[in-house]
Design a protein around this motif. Structure first.
Motif, PDB file in Angstrom:
ATOM      1  N   THR A  32       0.813  -1.227   0.000  1.00  0.00           N
ATOM      2  CA  THR A  32       0.000   0.000   0.000  1.00  0.00           C
ATOM      3  C   THR A  32       0.839   1.266   0.000  1.00  0.00           C
ATOM      4  OG1 THR A  32      -0.064  -0.039   2.410  1.00  0.00           O
ATOM      5  CG2 THR A  32      -1.856  -1.173   1.233  1.00  0.00           C
ATOM      6  N   GLY A  33       2.136   1.121   0.109  1.00  0.00           N
ATOM      7  CA  GLY A  33       2.985   2.307   0.168  1.00  0.00           C
ATOM      8  C   GLY A  33       2.973   2.988   1.513  1.00  0.00           C
ATOM      9  N   ALA A  34       2.417   2.343   2.557  1.00  0.00           N
ATOM     10  CA  ALA A  34       2.359   2.929   3.899  1.00  0.00           C
ATOM     11  C   ALA A  34       3.726   2.863   4.555  1.00  0.00           C
ATOM     12  CB  ALA A  34       1.316   2.206   4.721  1.00  0.00           C
ATOM     13  N   ALA A  35       3.805   3.556   5.718  1.00  0.00           N
ATOM     14  CA  ALA A  35       5.063   3.581   6.472  1.00  0.00           C
ATOM     15  C   ALA A  35       5.377   2.187   6.958  1.00  0.00           C
ATOM     16  CB  ALA A  35       4.946   4.526   7.637  1.00  0.00           C
ATOM     17  N   PRO A  36       6.640   1.900   7.232  1.00  0.00           N
ATOM     18  CA  PRO A  36       6.998   0.588   7.744  1.00  0.00           C
ATOM     19  C   PRO A  36       6.461   0.391   9.141  1.00  0.00           C
ATOM     20  CG  PRO A  36       8.887   2.023   7.788  1.00  0.00           C
ATOM     21  CD  PRO A  36       7.816   2.781   7.046  1.00  0.00           C
ATOM     22  N   PHE A  37       6.638  -0.867   9.648  1.00  0.00           N
ATOM     23  CA  PHE A  37       6.218  -1.151  11.023  1.00  0.00           C
ATOM     24  C   PHE A  37       6.913  -0.180  11.991  1.00  0.00           C
ATOM     25  CE2 PHE A  37       5.141  -5.389   9.261  1.00  0.00           C
ATOM     26  CZ  PHE A  37       3.864  -5.503   9.756  1.00  0.00           C
ATOM     27  N   ASP A  38       6.147   0.168  13.066  1.00  0.00           N
ATOM     28  CA  ASP A  38       6.720   1.059  14.089  1.00  0.00           C
ATOM     29  C   ASP A  38       7.930   0.391  14.733  1.00  0.00           C
ATOM     30  OD1 ASP A  38       4.628   2.999  13.779  1.00  0.00           O
ATOM     31  OD2 ASP A  38       3.304   1.607  14.874  1.00  0.00           O
ATOM     32  N   PRO A  39       9.044   1.150  14.893  1.00  0.00           N
ATOM     33  CA  PRO A  39      10.225   0.523  15.500  1.00  0.00           C
ATOM     34  C   PRO A  39      10.036   0.222  16.979  1.00  0.00           C
ATOM     35  CG  PRO A  39      10.613   2.835  15.097  1.00  0.00           C
ATOM     36  CD  PRO A  39       9.306   2.522  14.434  1.00  0.00           C
ATOM     37  N   VAL A  40       9.194   1.021  17.643  1.00  0.00           N
ATOM     38  CA  VAL A  40       8.917   0.802  19.067  1.00  0.00           C
ATOM     39  C   VAL A  40       7.437   1.052  19.275  1.00  0.00           C
ATOM     40  CG1 VAL A  40       9.399   1.495  21.444  1.00  0.00           C
ATOM     41  CG2 VAL A  40      11.239   1.532  19.740  1.00  0.00           C
ATOM     42  N   VAL A  41       6.790   0.190  20.060  1.00  0.00           N
ATOM     43  CA  VAL A  41       5.367   0.365  20.342  1.00  0.00           C
ATOM     44  C   VAL A  41       5.173   0.302  21.845  1.00  0.00           C
ATOM     45  CG1 VAL A  41       4.683  -0.650  18.128  1.00  0.00           C
ATOM     46  CG2 VAL A  41       4.873  -2.106  20.162  1.00  0.00           C
ATOM     47  N   PRO A  42       4.122   1.034  22.339  1.00  0.00           N
ATOM     48  CA  PRO A  42       3.823   0.999  23.769  1.00  0.00           C
ATOM     49  C   PRO A  42       2.887  -0.143  24.128  1.00  0.00           C
ATOM     50  CG  PRO A  42       2.517   2.694  22.725  1.00  0.00           C
ATOM     51  CD  PRO A  42       3.361   2.108  21.637  1.00  0.00           C
ATOM     52  N   PHE A  43       3.217  -0.907  25.193  1.00  0.00           N
ATOM     53  CA  PHE A  43       2.303  -1.879  25.786  1.00  0.00           C
ATOM     54  C   PHE A  43       1.765  -1.249  27.068  1.00  0.00           C
ATOM     55  CE2 PHE A  43       4.292  -6.109  24.177  1.00  0.00           C
ATOM     56  CZ  PHE A  43       4.026  -5.740  22.862  1.00  0.00           C
ATOM     57  N   GLY A  44       0.469  -1.068  27.175  1.00  0.00           N
ATOM     58  CA  GLY A  44      -0.115  -0.548  28.407  1.00  0.00           C
ATOM     59  C   GLY A  44      -0.578  -1.702  29.277  1.00  0.00           C
ATOM     60  N   ILE A  45      -0.146  -1.719  30.567  1.00  0.00           N
ATOM     61  CA  ILE A  45      -0.505  -2.802  31.485  1.00  0.00           C
ATOM     62  C   ILE A  45      -1.336  -2.192  32.602  1.00  0.00           C
ATOM     63  CG2 ILE A  45       0.358  -4.608  33.013  1.00  0.00           C
ATOM     64  CD1 ILE A  45       2.910  -4.664  31.342  1.00  0.00           C
ATOM     65  N   TYR A  46      -2.599  -2.662  32.714  1.00  0.00           N
ATOM     66  CA  TYR A  46      -3.538  -2.171  33.714  1.00  0.00           C
ATOM     67  C   TYR A  46      -3.862  -3.309  34.679  1.00  0.00           C
ATOM     68  CZ  TYR A  46      -4.448   1.954  30.805  1.00  0.00           C
ATOM     69  OH  TYR A  46      -4.319   3.112  30.067  1.00  0.00           O
ATOM     70  N   SER A  47      -4.064  -2.928  35.934  1.00  0.00           N
ATOM     71  CA  SER A  47      -4.615  -3.854  36.923  1.00  0.00           C
ATOM     72  C   SER A  47      -5.867  -3.202  37.461  1.00  0.00           C
ATOM     73  CB  SER A  47      -3.621  -4.104  38.065  1.00  0.00           C
ATOM     74  OG  SER A  47      -4.200  -4.993  39.027  1.00  0.00           O
ATOM     75  N   GLY A  48      -7.008  -3.724  37.105  1.00  0.00           N
ATOM     76  CA  GLY A  48      -8.262  -3.030  37.366  1.00  0.00           C
ATOM     77  C   GLY A  48      -8.273  -1.756  36.551  1.00  0.00           C
ATOM     78  N   ALA A  49      -8.579  -0.602  37.189  1.00  0.00           N
ATOM     79  CA  ALA A  49      -8.607   0.684  36.475  1.00  0.00           C
ATOM     80  C   ALA A  49      -7.275   1.393  36.534  1.00  0.00           C
ATOM     81  CB  ALA A  49      -9.702   1.559  37.068  1.00  0.00           C
ATOM     82  N   SER A  50      -6.291   0.787  37.213  1.00  0.00           N
ATOM     83  CA  SER A  50      -5.005   1.466  37.420  1.00  0.00           C
ATOM     84  C   SER A  50      -4.007   1.066  36.368  1.00  0.00           C
ATOM     85  CB  SER A  50      -4.456   1.121  38.807  1.00  0.00           C
ATOM     86  OG  SER A  50      -5.365   1.499  39.821  1.00  0.00           O
ATOM     87  N   LEU A  51      -3.349   2.093  35.811  1.00  0.00           N
ATOM     88  CA  LEU A  51      -2.256   1.845  34.879  1.00  0.00           C
ATOM     89  C   LEU A  51      -1.026   1.496  35.694  1.00  0.00           C
ATOM     90  CD1 LEU A  51      -1.063   1.908  31.985  1.00  0.00           C
ATOM     91  CD2 LEU A  51      -0.596   4.360  32.369  1.00  0.00           C
ATOM     92  N   ILE A  52      -0.503   0.304  35.475  1.00  0.00           N
ATOM     93  CA  ILE A  52       0.660  -0.139  36.236  1.00  0.00           C
ATOM     94  C   ILE A  52       1.933   0.333  35.569  1.00  0.00           C
ATOM     95  CG2 ILE A  52       1.862  -2.154  37.166  1.00  0.00           C
ATOM     96  CD1 ILE A  52      -0.848  -1.522  38.461  1.00  0.00           C
ATOM     97  N   VAL A  53       2.007   0.152  34.274  1.00  0.00           N
ATOM     98  CA  VAL A  53       3.231   0.509  33.576  1.00  0.00           C
ATOM     99  C   VAL A  53       2.922   0.579  32.088  1.00  0.00           C
ATOM    100  CG1 VAL A  53       4.032  -1.864  33.224  1.00  0.00           C
ATOM    101  CG2 VAL A  53       5.709  -0.012  33.323  1.00  0.00           C
ATOM    102  N   VAL A  54       3.731   1.404  31.368  1.00  0.00           N
ATOM    103  CA  VAL A  54       3.734   1.423  29.909  1.00  0.00           C
ATOM    104  C   VAL A  54       5.101   0.929  29.474  1.00  0.00           C
ATOM    105  CG1 VAL A  54       3.569   2.802  27.829  1.00  0.00           C
ATOM    106  CG2 VAL A  54       2.066   3.312  29.753  1.00  0.00           C
ATOM    107  N   ARG A  55       5.097  -0.157  28.753  1.00  0.00           N
ATOM    108  CA  ARG A  55       6.359  -0.751  28.301  1.00  0.00           C
ATOM    109  C   ARG A  55       6.607  -0.327  26.857  1.00  0.00           C
ATOM    110  NH1 ARG A  55       9.583  -3.448  31.898  1.00  0.00           N
ATOM    111  NH2 ARG A  55      10.143  -4.961  30.259  1.00  0.00           N
ATOM    112  N   SER A  56       7.795   0.194  26.609  1.00  0.00           N
ATOM    113  CA  SER A  56       8.184   0.520  25.238  1.00  0.00           C
ATOM    114  C   SER A  56       8.899  -0.715  24.664  1.00  0.00           C
ATOM    115  CB  SER A  56       9.116   1.732  25.223  1.00  0.00           C
ATOM    116  OG  SER A  56       8.413   2.873  25.681  1.00  0.00           O
ATOM    117  N   VAL A  57       8.251  -1.303  23.703  1.00  0.00           N
ATOM    118  CA  VAL A  57       8.737  -2.599  23.190  1.00  0.00           C
ATOM    119  C   VAL A  57       9.229  -2.409  21.756  1.00  0.00           C
ATOM    120  CG1 VAL A  57       8.159  -5.009  22.764  1.00  0.00           C
ATOM    121  CG2 VAL A  57       7.041  -3.756  24.651  1.00  0.00           C
TER     122      VAL A  57
END
Length: 731
Positions: A50-75
């Motif tokens: 499609t001519g789109a941009a390549p895959f993102d080199p780093v993506v965020p993983f959001g980790i929640y426990s209940g309604a609380s954000l525990i951590v954002v992992r840059s993967v």
């Protein structure tokens, strides 16, 4: 399965050109490594053309426990797989302008047990434009989400996807989509069609509506809006609509002829001891098109195979002309062998239980969705028609021959034609068993043609018969009447091919064998029926019996002739004949043998033969009422008398009177004379009674005196006469 490749290319080209977006699908899973350590894996698929941009080199993983954000992992990007084939098999060729590639983002994180568990997600915009079943798909992003159950002291691992399915679906064709999965913990899995998750937006920031929200928003997540007629459970319309096996995850459908892109989501629920502990979602974007399928089932027809498949019996070798066949399944629909009337060979050889018409089915690549195809052909199974005939009992001309149909079993409606030729009666016949046929010798060969046809299977058998003339017998005999004892001569002229056996029956209990000439003496009166039988043992094996004309044998009379003596002297030639005969004699004759005859023969007859030495055969002939005769013969000899006269003196003086020593002898057969002087010297010898002594010795006159002679004569009756004495020679 006939498709137009150009339509397929246009469909994909239109999709590719009208889309600037690229997300095709993906899933989020994890694996517990122990000690509260989890290995997280995000898999994202996208359109690589499609001519789109390549895959993102780093993506965020959001980790929640209940309604609380525990951590954002840059993967960071962990693995990249370019140009993955859209179609993993060769049944449907992928368009050259469309391909798929995917990336894996893998992270390891320590998460202690939590009473709320954990929700882990990543969000990204956007899906491809123009997805048929999603409204405004080009502005709709994705949320990839997974969850770790509360208080996970078990160290749970989510279900793991083993492979990504083919993303090409062919409309109006039965399609099968496999979702192969495994649960590392052995938990129960339940599959269902469900809503994909929506997230992110078109804004150029990291907020909730940004292209890549960071952090990703917590659950719950919204669902993208479906176009009319579509839903989570009917993401693609079809006849019938799609369905999923809840135990295996296999999706089956026959897509309606609507080309385009379609989003499908599959939820996999993980149950342990009947309790739901987690759910993973796989989103997939399928291309539905009018396919050119490289697989096509085909069975060579019976007409194409010709003689190799028609009228050859119940065993037939089948041939396919399929394309793209990797596996085969044949069903011969033979009730007599079911359920064993199948084969997985590409070109099987199968023996049917009976003749008949069968619907033979070939399924290629069974159970492989678009790769599967079916062909059906009708085969008429008939026994081969191979008929011939035997004939007998023996190959003879002018004798009935029986022809017997041999070979293949024929149905009652079979056509059977016989042609025996113009030199046969009958010359033609229609049916199984012709009547006896007689051939005659007209100078032409004896050719028989047999044509059989049954269920359009035919056989032609032509044979030239080796026929031979029958044995012929012509009998000659001495007649049909005789008198005892009667000697009959029979002779047979026989014409036959090969060795023969001959049997004579004289009608009186006497038989002869293997001779064409018989001399037989009938010794009893009566009427006898002689016959001859001739047999051949090769070529034309035949027997002919001929009754010879009856023979009548009558009794013969008896004649007895006696004489007073059989040898007579020329000095006494009188003889007495005594005639006697049986009572049945009506006529008799007595012949003396010198021309004299008397009839009827008297009982006593005196007769005087001429006084000359001679041999006569007298006979008595008698005849009875049947004309039978008997003759009694007696030889009669009139013998001459043997006389020998020896003179006692002779005078050899040349006077012509008594000048030879001449012995007179009659009835002489042999003669031997010897003359000696008184000293025993042989003076003369002679074997001829006409050779006389002239009184000389070696031409020299011997002196006067007394000489001794010795004479031996044997007469014609073998009687010997011997004389010795002296003679006086006077000079």
């Amino acid at each position: 399965m006939h498709r137009i490749f150009g339509i397929l290319l246009l469909a994909f080209s239109s999709i590719t050109v009208s889309n600037a977006s690229h997300l095709v699908g993906g899933d989020f899973t994890y694996e517990c490594l122990g000690n509260n350590v989890y290995r997280l894996k995000l898999t994202i698929f996208r359109d690589c053309n499609t001519g789109a941009a390549p895959f993102d080199p780093v993506v965020p993983f959001g980790i929640y426990s209940g309604a609380s954000l525990i951590v954002v992992r840059s993967v960071p990007l962990t693995n990249f797989y370019p140009h993955v084939p859209l179609v993993p098999d060769t049944c449907s060729p992928p368009p050259p302008t469309v391909c798929v590639e995917y990336a894996e983002y893998i992270d390891t994180v320590s998460l202690p047990p939590s009473p709320f568990g954990y929700d882990i997600s990543h969000q990204r915009c956007c899906r491809n434009n123009g997805i048929v079943n999603i409204l405004g798909s080009g502005a709709t992003g994705n949320t990839w989400h997974t969850s770790i159950p509360p208080n996970d002291t078990f160290c749970n691992s989510s279900p793991q996807f083993l492979s990504f399915p083919s993303l090409l679906l062919c409309f109006n064709e039965p399609m099968v989509i496999e979702i192969p999965m495994v649960d590392p913990d052995g938990d129960s899995l339940v599959f269902s069609l469900c809503n994909p998750l929506m997230g992110a937006g078109m804004q150029q920031n990291n907020g909730p509506n940004g292209i890549i929200p960071n952090p990703p928003t917590p659950p719950p997540y919204a669902f993208p809006p479906y176009a009319a007629g579509y839903s989570a459970t009917v993401p693609i319309t079809g006849s019938p609509p799609p369905s999923i096996n809840p135990q295996t995850g296999t999706i089956t459908l026959i897509p309606n002829p609507i080309t385009g892109l379609f989003t499908v989501a599959v939820c996999v629920e993980e149950y342990r001891n009947g309790v739901l502990i987690s759910t993973v979602v796989r989103e997939m974007q399928f291309v539905v098109a009018d396919c050119i399928l490289l697989t096509q089932a085909g069975i060579r027809s019976q007409a194409e195979l010709g003689d190799s498949a028609t009228c050859i019996g119940r065993t037939i070798s089948f041939r396919h002309f399929s394309s793209g066949m990797k596996r085969a399944f044949w069903k011969f629909n033979d009730p007599g062998n079911a359920p064993h009337d199948t084969s997985t060979a590409f070109n099987p050889t199968y023996t049917f239980s009976d003749t008949g018409v069968y619907e033979v089915m070939l399924i290629i690549n069974p159970g492989e969705g678009a790769c599967e195809d079916t062909a059906i052909a009708l085969y008429e199974v008939r026994d081969s028609v191979e008929n011939f005939f035997t004939y007998g009992p023996s190959p003879c001309l002018d004798k009935s021959l029986v022809f017997n149909l041999q070979g293949s079993n024929l149905s009652p409606n079979a056509s059977i034609q016989w042609n025996f030729g113009s030199n046969a009666t009958p010359s033609t016949f229609s049916g199984r068993q012709p009547p006896p046929v007689v051939f005659v010798d007209d100078g032409n060969p004896y050719i028989v043609e047999l044509i059989t046809e049954d269920y359009n299977c035919s056989s032609a058998y032509v044979k030239e018969l080796d026929l031979h003339p029958r044995v012929s017998v012509d009998v000659q005999s001495d007649g049909d009447f005789g008198c005892l004892p009667f000697t009959m001569n029979f002779s047979a002229t026989i014409a036959a091919v090969g060795p023969i056996e001959i049997f004579w029956d004289m009608g009186d209990g006497t038989t002869y064998a293997n001779t064409s000439r018989v001399t037989h003496i009938y010794r009893n009166p009566g009427t006898f029926n002689p016959r001859i039988e001739v047999r051949t043992r090769s070529f034309c094996v035949d027997t002919i019996s001929i009754d010879i004309e009856p023979i009548v044998i009558q009794p013969s009379p008896k004649a007895v002739l006696q004489v007073s003596k059989r040898e007579l002297s020329v000095y006494d030639t009188e003889i007495v004949f005594t005639s006697s005969f049986s009572d049945d004699v009506l006529y008799s004759e007595l012949h003396t043998g010198d021309g004299w005859m008397v009839s009827p023969a008297p009982e006593l007859q005196r007769y005087q033969y001429p006084p000359d030495s001679a041999r006569y055969v007298a006979y008595l002939m008698v005849e009875n009422e049947y004309g039978c005769t008997d003759t009694a013969f007696i030889p009669i000899l009139v013998l001459p008398v043997t006389n020998v006269f020896v003179p006692n003196a002779f005078i050899p003086n040349g006077s012509g009177r008594n000048d030879l020593f001449r012995i007179a002898a009659s009835n002489v057969k042999t003669y031997e004379l010897h003359i000696f002087n008184r000293w025993g010297q042989l003076m003369f010898s002679s074997n001829d009674p006409e050779y006389h002594w002239d009184g000389t010795l070696n031409g020299t006159p011997v002196p006067s005196g007394v000489y001794v002679y010795k004479l031996q004569v044997i007469d014609n009756q073998e009687n010997a006469v011997q004389k010795e004495g002296t003679i006086t020679l006077i000079r």
